[in-house]
Scaffold this motif. Structure first.
Motif, mmCIF file in Angstrom:
data_model
loop_
_atom_site.group_PDB
_atom_site.id
_atom_site.type_symbol
_atom_site.label_atom_id
_atom_site.label_comp_id
_atom_site.label_asym_id
_atom_site.label_seq_id
_atom_site.Cartn_x
_atom_site.Cartn_y
_atom_site.Cartn_z
ATOM 1 N N GLU A 105 43.288 20.656 43.875
ATOM 2 C CA GLU A 105 43.044 21.889 43.122
ATOM 3 C C GLU A 105 44.016 22.056 41.961
ATOM 4 O OE1 GLU A 105 40.372 23.449 43.325
ATOM 5 O OE2 GLU A 105 39.715 22.423 45.144
ATOM 6 N N ARG A 108 42.636 19.640 39.286
ATOM 7 C CA ARG A 108 41.450 20.195 38.630
ATOM 8 C C ARG A 108 41.828 21.323 37.670
ATOM 9 N NH1 ARG A 108 37.987 22.893 42.078
ATOM 10 N NH2 ARG A 108 36.363 22.759 40.507
ATOM 11 N N THR A 109 42.776 22.136 38.069
ATOM 12 C CA THR A 109 43.192 23.271 37.239
ATOM 13 C C THR A 109 43.885 22.806 35.961
ATOM 14 O OG1 THR A 109 43.440 24.715 39.163
ATOM 15 C CG2 THR A 109 44.627 25.346 37.162
ATOM 16 N N GLY A 112 41.304 20.268 33.886
ATOM 17 C CA GLY A 112 39.978 20.768 33.520
ATOM 18 C C GLY A 112 38.841 19.939 34.092
ATOM 19 N N ALA A 113 39.140 18.986 34.952
ATOM 20 C CA ALA A 113 38.087 18.195 35.601
ATOM 21 C C ALA A 113 37.212 19.116 36.460
ATOM 22 C CB ALA A 113 38.703 17.099 36.467
ATOM 23 N N GLU A 114 35.912 18.944 36.370
ATOM 24 C CA GLU A 114 35.003 19.836 37.074
ATOM 25 C C GLU A 114 34.615 19.314 38.458
ATOM 26 O OE1 GLU A 114 31.646 20.799 34.672
ATOM 27 O OE2 GLU A 114 32.852 21.663 33.051
ATOM 28 N N ASN A 115 34.075 18.113 38.517
ATOM 29 C CA ASN A 115 33.635 17.564 39.796
ATOM 30 C C ASN A 115 33.956 16.067 39.858
ATOM 31 O OD1 ASN A 115 32.430 17.432 42.348
ATOM 32 N ND2 ASN A 115 30.412 16.982 41.484
ATOM 33 N N SER A 244 29.281 9.574 39.577
ATOM 34 C CA SER A 244 30.318 10.409 38.976
ATOM 35 C C SER A 244 30.698 9.924 37.583
ATOM 36 C CB SER A 244 31.562 10.417 39.866
ATOM 37 O OG SER A 244 32.626 11.121 39.263
ATOM 38 N N GLU A 246 33.527 11.460 36.192
ATOM 39 C CA GLU A 246 34.918 11.899 36.117
ATOM 40 C C GLU A 246 35.715 11.265 37.249
ATOM 41 O OE1 GLU A 246 34.597 16.463 34.401
ATOM 42 O OE2 GLU A 246 34.510 16.121 36.573
ATOM 43 N N ARG A 324 34.049 26.648 46.171
ATOM 44 C CA ARG A 324 33.232 25.850 45.261
ATOM 45 C C ARG A 324 31.774 25.937 45.651
ATOM 46 N NH1 ARG A 324 35.386 19.968 43.700
ATOM 47 N NH2 ARG A 324 33.490 20.198 42.457
#
Length: 325
Positions: A105, A108-109, A112-115, A244, A246, A324
């Motif tokens: 987390e 991701r924060t 800026g990676a989403e999934n 994927s 990312e 999520r």
């Protein structure tokens, strides 16, 4: 406005971070460093954390410019005592955070990676992870020791300094390596194995160096290239399975620039994007615990007081990811 304080003390890093609505306000950290050739023992590490935890807490509060307000914690051993104590003193909810999910987390924060498909690599863990149906699913992992543990233990063989970390010093020496020593490459489906590789190079290190053909830098270079290639291979396979675009690297070993370079080349070949961070957020820190705690709290999760225990067997995929879609 929601402010969360996170306590991290699961290994030799003691960190306390404060996050407000996803913004890191402070994230101080101290590290227990042992002499070259030695690892850190649990009892001595606990004493270190006990001696420093209140100072780090005070520093975190001062840097964040906040007074005691919403608090949570997910530390281990002695640090957990402080987390439970301040939760009582401040009359605030406490939330138990899975260490790996804290890394994810935070990654991701910050990036800026989403999934993303996630490669989680540290001294205690090596996992390839992807999110699906309210769980972070483990697609592959080490079947024995973690990649960071492999690097750390080889650093002891070479008597490298533990300051700032064995892995960092191996990384710097590897940059000067020129000859690739053939080493065992062990990938078993989606899983990897490092213990046999480590034993192989440990047993031969003295004779290889004594031959005059190889240097310590060559051995560090060879070890890195081999273990990182194994990790990139299994991560790519997971990305192909998930479709994927990312990939996110988290955990202490994720700071390694060579690993990031190798992963980025693979990602570009697949038309994907690499997301990675520096040592502020890759290495164990309090802000990552706070950020995961914030997500959990906002989705309605808190931890019952009688369940605020610590366990080293808290699997990544045991956590219901309620924050999520």
């Amino acid at each position: 406005m929601t402010v969360v304080i996170g306590f991290e003390g699961s290994a030799n890093k003691l960190g306390i971070g404060i996050v407000r609505d996803g913004k890191v306000l402070s994230n101080p950290r101290v590290t227990y460093i042992t002499p070259p050739g030695e690892g850190f023992l649990p009892r001595d590490t606990a004493k270190h954390h006990q001696a420093h935890v209140l100072d780090v807490l005070e520093k975190a509060l001062l840097e964040a410019n906040v007074k005691p307000s919403p608090g949570m914690g997910a530390p281990l051993v002695s640090v957990a005592v402080v987390a439970r104590t301040v939760a009582q003193l401040w009359n605030k909810p406490i939330i138990g955070v899975n260490h790996c999910i804290g890394h994810i987390e935070m990654g991701r924060t910050i990036t800026g990676a989403e999934n993303p498909t996630v490669l989680y690599v540290s001294g205690g863990n090596t996992q390839v992870i992807a999110y699906s149906q309210k769980r972070y699913r483990i697609f592959g992992e080490t079947v024995d020791i973690a990649v960071g543990n492999c690097l750390d233990r080889f650093a002891r063989v070479l008597k490298l300094s533990n300051d700032p970390s064995p892995g960092y010093n191996i990384e710097q020496m590897a940059k000067r390596g020129k000859i690739l020593v053939p080493l065992p490459y062990v990938v078993k489906g989606m899983d990897v194995s490092f213990s046999g590789l480590l034993s192989y190079i440990e047993d031969r290190a003295e004779s290889l160096l004594g031959s005059g053909q190889y240097t310590k830098e060559d051995l560090c270079f060879s070890l890195q290239e081999t273990v990182f290639a194994m990790l990139v291979e299994t991560t790519e396979r997971a990305m192909a399975h998930c479709g994927s675009k990312e990939v996110l690297i988290v955990g202490g070993v994720g700071c390694n620039v060579r690993l990031q370079d190798m992963m980025e080349k693979m990602a570009k070949e697949r038309g994907a994007t690499l997301f990675a961070t520096d040592e502020r957020f890759c290495i164990d820190n309090g802000a990552m615990i706070a950020q995961a705690g914030l997500e959990m709290y906002l989705s309605g999760q808190t931890t019952k007081w009688e369940e605020t225990t610590c366990t080293q067997r808290f699997r990544t995929d045991e956590v219901e990811v309620t924050w999520r879609d």
